[in-house]
Design an enzyme around this catalytic site. Sequence first.
Site, PDB file in Angstrom:
ATOM      1  N   ASP A  51       0.837  -1.201   0.000  1.00  0.00           N
ATOM      2  CA  ASP A  51       0.000   0.000   0.000  1.00  0.00           C
ATOM      3  C   ASP A  51       0.874   1.253   0.000  1.00  0.00           C
ATOM      4  O   ASP A  51       2.050   1.208   0.391  1.00  0.00           O
ATOM      5  CB  ASP A  51      -0.896  -0.033   1.257  1.00  0.00           C
ATOM      6  CG  ASP A  51      -2.181   0.739   1.084  1.00  0.00           C
ATOM      7  OD1 ASP A  51      -2.292   1.527   0.120  1.00  0.00           O
ATOM      8  OD2 ASP A  51      -3.097   0.579   1.925  1.00  0.00           O
ATOM      9  N   ASP A  64     -10.768   2.186  -3.493  1.00  0.00           N
ATOM     10  CA  ASP A  64     -11.402   1.916  -2.200  1.00  0.00           C
ATOM     11  C   ASP A  64     -12.916   2.053  -2.300  1.00  0.00           C
ATOM     12  O   ASP A  64     -13.631   1.751  -1.345  1.00  0.00           O
ATOM     13  CB  ASP A  64     -10.872   2.896  -1.138  1.00  0.00           C
ATOM     14  CG  ASP A  64      -9.554   2.412  -0.559  1.00  0.00           C
ATOM     15  OD1 ASP A  64      -9.163   1.264  -0.842  1.00  0.00           O
ATOM     16  OD2 ASP A  64      -8.907   3.194   0.171  1.00  0.00           O
TER      17      ASP A  64
HETATM   18  C1  DGJ Z   1      -5.895   1.965   1.730  1.00  0.00           C
HETATM   19  C2  DGJ Z   1      -6.247   0.787   0.884  1.00  0.00           C
HETATM   20  O1  DGJ Z   1      -6.724   1.193  -0.364  1.00  0.00           O
HETATM   21  C3  DGJ Z   1      -7.289  -0.051   1.607  1.00  0.00           C
HETATM   22  O2  DGJ Z   1      -7.687  -1.110   0.802  1.00  0.00           O
HETATM   23  C4  DGJ Z   1      -6.698  -0.539   2.887  1.00  0.00           C
HETATM   24  O3  DGJ Z   1      -5.627  -1.393   2.640  1.00  0.00           O
HETATM   25  C5  DGJ Z   1      -6.261   0.654   3.729  1.00  0.00           C
HETATM   26  N1  DGJ Z   1      -5.365   1.514   2.996  1.00  0.00           N
HETATM   27  C6  DGJ Z   1      -5.569   0.171   4.972  1.00  0.00           C
HETATM   28  O4  DGJ Z   1      -5.059   1.190   5.710  1.00  0.00           O
END
Ligand code: DGJ
Length: 727
Positions: free
Chosen positions: A465, A535
């Site tokens: 991430d 997301d």
């Molecule tokens: C952002 C990501 O896009 C999410 O899927 C998740 O992993 C969160 N970060 C976790 O902090």
Amino acid sequence: MKKAISAILMFSCIAFASAAAKDIVISTPGTALVLNAEEGMPLKFCYYGDFTTLSGMKQLRAAGDAIDKNAYPSFGTGNLALPALAVTHNDGNITTDLIVTGVSSTEEAGSVLTVISTKDKVYPLYVDMCYRAYKDTDVIEMWTVIRHTEKKPVVMDRFDSGCLYFRRGDVWVSHLDGEWAAETSIVTEPLKAGMLTVRSYDGARNGQMSHGEIMVSLDGKPRENEGRAVGAALCWSGDYELRVNTDDNRTHSLYAGICAEPVGYVLDPHMDFETPHLAVSYSNEGIGGVSRNFHRYARGTRMHNGSACRDILLNSWEGVYFNINQEGMDGMMSDIASMGGELFVMDDGWFGRKYPRNDDTSSLGDWVVDMRKLPDGIDGLLASARKYGIKFGIWLEPEAISPASELFEKHPDWALKATKRDYNYGRGGTQLLLDLTNPAVQDCIVNMVDTLLTSYPEIAYIKWDANGAVRNFGSPYLKADKQGNMFVDYHRGLESVMKRIRSKYPGIVIQACGGGGGRINYGVMPYFDEYWVSDNTDAYQRLFIQWGTSYFYPSNSLGQHVSAEKNHQTGRVIPLKFRFDVAMTGRLGMEIQPKDMSAEDKDFARKAIRDYKSIRPVVQLGNQYRLISPYEGKNVASMMYVTDDKSRAVFFAYKMEHYMFQQVPRFMAAGLDAGRNYRIRELTVPEGEKPSGLDGAVISGAILMNTGFEVPLDREYASRVYELTAE
Ligand code: DGJ
């Protein structure tokens, strides 16, 4: 597409003939880029389009189709072309004038590399213009290598990767705009006089802003399968600028490259600076043809392990957020295994000892298991995965650091920061980014991943991430005169980290996530197997987001997850079938708390996953045909995938908003073999519901493509998935 004679043969023709004509034909099976490289003159761009030869180019010239513009205009030559290169020499001179000094060509595995060497007329500044043409894909990469032997560093204010020109006319551009949870929104506009600029200045995750890809339709409004179109993708993970300039000439000019604003890049003498590759593709089968070329190129050439199908996974994020514990993880693994899933990914919240990660305000950098949450550590999680017969993956955010972390206590100078300024914080009001220009920081990240993977070789997947933009504009590592190099050197550092990890762990699947879809770019592609698309997991909005990503990215690279009935981002309530049918057009996954699902829903999920497995190679590796766009406003969206040999296909259709008596359009398939009959099988039919009348029908490719077929979509969020098998 017209077929060319073998690329090798072609090339020997080119090398022979170019000595006289000075035209260089750089060709792929169906396309050609023609340059004119006369020694002592600037390199000229002449043509890019359908395949041609040297004699064909003569005819194109006769027809007035040669563009004859500087292929890499530099600032200060007096012809007022917008510069692709602008350099301040060490004596203060701000002009550059490049002329051709030589041409070379090299046969590579699967491609031919043509390098045109140029030099400034006065200064010892050299620019190699490089073009790599693929033999099995209609994609050409272009980039430059810049170096100089001036006494002191020069400052490069602009150093684009390449330029393309199009005859001015009814030319339209589509580009992908967006931000967190609304990534890859398609913006389509006609080119008018003036400059269209696509720019990302996030610093770290360019997909959180406008994408570095652009689609140009040369024959009026974009059409999916007709008309000439050109796509360009800048293979870079940092900041960039793509400019399409329309001035009083008869061309539109496209420039793409790293954006060095607000300061230039300081280049030392004798150092090679290679600009990112700009991948371009032309098709006379519309923007869909360009997309298919890019998908083939990504899978076959650029993406890590690009030709493999990806596993079906459950990710813990929307199911438990930071509330990680052994029992909960074990329960999720048991549930996804029972529904037919193959992989479980434990997301954020599992780490931090001195500073436990219970929310987004702390612990980044301390990649040690929080034993209060997971008393049996990673061993306990791997034991659960083994028990249920699935693979295990883990979340990391290696480029970030929290001030509340043991890493920061030890190395406060490892975070990006401008001297004399306070920190600007990102996510959680605390997040900082590590200074990836610093080799010690690079070593620390590589060692962290290496230790994890050597200690737990069963870890099969990493979600990498990146939740932070660059907000602190200084590197404690770089010298005072090179502070501005940080914007580029950060990404060179990331690339070096990924290369080292990949050289030792080629088999592990790594997802590029950038706080949603922020890391979807062609720059990181060689090191990652897939991307997290967004997301935003609202299936209705995902129709739009996924439509946009499909312009340049292949379906096996796109993580698409089924989430809760009441969506966490938008509150929209959508039936499970629709959620599955939307996620199934890419790499299917789930992002949900399965223990909150009813037994009936779990049964449906089991069936949908079984169905998906039966079509997975067609969806993940097939040729995509977008049929009806959600952007068209028909309240319907539809697409399909077809195998190379046209023996199998999968068709998807969705009802979006539903208005009484609004006509559902007739669907026209694409990409099938007109001369074959296809047996239709409906998939993901819920228990107790009847499949539509098409189920079991045998219909010719000609009818399916030319006459069309009716698909019953009789209510909001109705959806249909049909498998087509040639008889
Ligand atoms: C952002 C990501 O896009 C999410 O899927 C998740 O992993 C969160 N970060 C976790 O902090």
